[in-house]
Write an enzyme that holds these catalytic residues in place. Structure first.
Site, PDB file in Angstrom:
ATOM      1  N   SER A 143      18.797  -6.056 -50.499  1.00 19.33           N
ATOM      2  CA  SER A 143      18.076  -5.066 -51.310  1.00 19.33           C
ATOM      3  C   SER A 143      18.655  -4.896 -52.708  1.00 19.33           C
ATOM      4  CB  SER A 143      17.996  -3.721 -50.578  1.00 19.33           C
ATOM      5  OG  SER A 143      17.347  -3.873 -49.333  1.00 19.33           O
ATOM      6  N   ASN A 171      16.208 -15.916 -53.331  1.00 17.69           N
ATOM      7  CA  ASN A 171      15.898 -16.566 -52.056  1.00 17.69           C
ATOM      8  C   ASN A 171      14.456 -16.198 -51.734  1.00 17.69           C
ATOM      9  OD1 ASN A 171      15.622 -17.451 -49.456  1.00 17.69           O
ATOM     10  ND2 ASN A 171      17.150 -16.069 -48.553  1.00 17.69           N
ATOM     11  N   LYS A 202      12.639 -17.203 -49.383  1.00 13.94           N
ATOM     12  CA  LYS A 202      12.334 -17.179 -47.936  1.00 13.94           C
ATOM     13  C   LYS A 202      10.995 -17.893 -47.683  1.00 13.94           C
ATOM     14  CE  LYS A 202      15.207 -13.131 -47.559  1.00 13.94           C
ATOM     15  NZ  LYS A 202      15.534 -11.891 -46.858  1.00 13.94           N
ATOM     16  N   GLY A 231      16.205  -6.599 -46.783  1.00 21.25           N
ATOM     17  CA  GLY A 231      14.778  -6.280 -46.670  1.00 21.25           C
ATOM     18  C   GLY A 231      14.501  -4.860 -46.208  1.00 21.25           C
ATOM     19  N   GLU A 261      26.082 -10.663 -47.234  1.00 20.47           N
ATOM     20  CA  GLU A 261      24.793 -10.009 -47.015  1.00 20.47           C
ATOM     21  C   GLU A 261      24.841  -9.167 -45.741  1.00 20.47           C
ATOM     22  OE1 GLU A 261      21.447 -12.201 -49.234  1.00 20.47           O
ATOM     23  OE2 GLU A 261      21.548 -13.022 -47.229  1.00 20.47           O
ATOM     24  N   GLU A 290      18.916 -14.590 -41.239  1.00 20.15           N
ATOM     25  CA  GLU A 290      17.636 -14.833 -40.564  1.00 20.15           C
ATOM     26  C   GLU A 290      17.679 -16.135 -39.769  1.00 20.15           C
ATOM     27  OE1 GLU A 290      15.335 -14.356 -44.115  1.00 20.15           O
ATOM     28  OE2 GLU A 290      15.795 -12.217 -44.091  1.00 20.15           O
ATOM     29  N   HIS A 297      22.035 -18.260 -43.474  1.00 23.41           N
ATOM     30  CA  HIS A 297      21.426 -16.947 -43.744  1.00 23.41           C
ATOM     31  C   HIS A 297      21.264 -16.194 -42.426  1.00 23.41           C
ATOM     32  CE1 HIS A 297      18.528 -13.897 -44.905  1.00 23.41           C
ATOM     33  NE2 HIS A 297      18.939 -14.106 -46.132  1.00 23.41           N
TER      34      HIS A 297
HETATM   35  P1  13P Z   1      16.300  -8.639 -49.877  1.00 25.45           P
HETATM   36  O1  13P Z   1      16.772  -8.715 -51.306  1.00 25.45           O
HETATM   37  O2  13P Z   1      14.822  -8.731 -49.730  1.00 25.45           O
HETATM   38  O3  13P Z   1      16.923  -7.495 -49.149  1.00 25.45           O
HETATM   39  O4  13P Z   1      16.856  -9.978 -49.168  1.00 25.45           O
HETATM   40  C1  13P Z   1      18.171 -10.296 -49.303  1.00 25.45           C
HETATM   41  C2  13P Z   1      18.384 -11.648 -48.752  1.00 25.45           C
HETATM   42  O5  13P Z   1      18.268 -11.873 -47.569  1.00 25.45           O
HETATM   43  C3  13P Z   1      18.718 -12.723 -49.697  1.00 25.45           C
HETATM   44  O6  13P Z   1      19.118 -13.864 -49.020  1.00 25.45           O
END
Ligand code: 13P
Length: 257
Positions: free
Chosen positions: A217, A13, A15, A177, A171, A101, A99
């Site tokens: 992560s 992803n 982002k 992150g 997640e 976010e 997601h």
């Molecule tokens: P990270 O791998 O950067 O923690 O992000 C995970 C994520 O949100 C994947 O959709």
């Protein structure tokens, strides 16, 4: 992983990272270092503007392309939005829905996630539906109840026939992150609970066939241990998917004989 019954899927992803001009160099580098993904499907979910370049660049290295969002309506006066059909027309195969976010910054709810799941399936896209708890919710001991509700709502009125196309990504918000990964046991426990929810809704055969990913992560160091859990069938990877060597190492971990 359980390759006998379901597909392992390693999905990046990106982002809001990577410009259209970054796509080809990334794909060329990945192609050179990744061993042939015999056991797993690889997906890159990219920003809308990167998608044409991604479909083109990943075509000959067997990487499928996904979007990071879509609008729940098939077409119409929704300025600035992207419909499922438009993605299909480009050659996009997957779409991330709900997601954390998007839930946190753009007001997406379990109900809007459900609408988007229907829109994606209707158009022939495979949704990657994200669910996950915050740290506060985990500490309150309500993780499983919360995830159950998220999964049930996301799949409301989705037929047994169509649900086979759905991928669920667990997640935990506190692991995204942050460099703080859920332990393999914590992640495995929730993914197992998600499969139980699907079993209750659709029966054992379908539950056994659904791909459930872990995200938060995940990296080249912890991937193998997470993927060793029987109910973790892949990963949804943020940061580590931006670096070809790291992403390739995760794919290779999923490809171990
Ligand atoms: P990270 O791998 O950067 O923690 O992000 C995970 C994520 O949100 C994947 O959709």
């Amino acid at each position: 992983m359980n390759r006998k019954y379901r597909k392992t899927i390693i999905a990046g992803n990106w982002k809001m990272n990577m410009k259209p001009s970054d796509v080809k160099p990334f794909a060329d580098e990945l192609k050179n270092i990744v061993s042939r993904a015999k056991w797993c499907e690889t997906v890159i979910c990219a920003p809308f503007v990167d998608l044409p370049a991604a479909v083109k660049a990943f075509k000959d290295c067997r990487v499928s392309v996904g979007a990071e969002n879509l609008n729940e309506n098939p077409k119409g006066a929704y300025t600035g939005e992207i419909a499922a059909d438009m993605l299909v027309d480009l050659g996009v195969k997957y779409v991330i829905i709900g997601h954390s976010e998007r839930r946190q910054y753009y007001g997406e709810t379990d109900i809007s996630v459900n609408k988007k799941v229907h829109a994606a399936l209707e158009a022939g896209l495979q949704p990657i539906v994200c669910v996950g708890e915050s740290l506060e919710q985990r500490e309150l001991g309500i993780t499983i109840e919360l995830i159950t509700l998220q999964v049930k709502t996301a799949l409301a009125n989705v037929s047994a026939d169509k649900v086979r196309k759905v991928v669920i990504a667990y997640e935990p918000i506190w692991a995204i992150g942050t460099g703080k990964t859920a332990t393999a046991e914590q992640a495995g426990e929730v993914c197992c609970a998600i499969r139980a929810v699907i079993r209750n809704l659709y029966g054992a055969r379908i539950a056994r066939a659904i791909t459930i990913q872990y995200g938060g992560s995940m990296n080249e160091k912890n991937a193998a241990e997470l993927l060793a859990q029987p109910d973790i069938d892949g990963g949804l990877i943020g940061g580590a998917s931006l670096v070809p060597e790291k992403f390739a190492a995760i794919i290779n971990a999923a490809n171990q004989e």
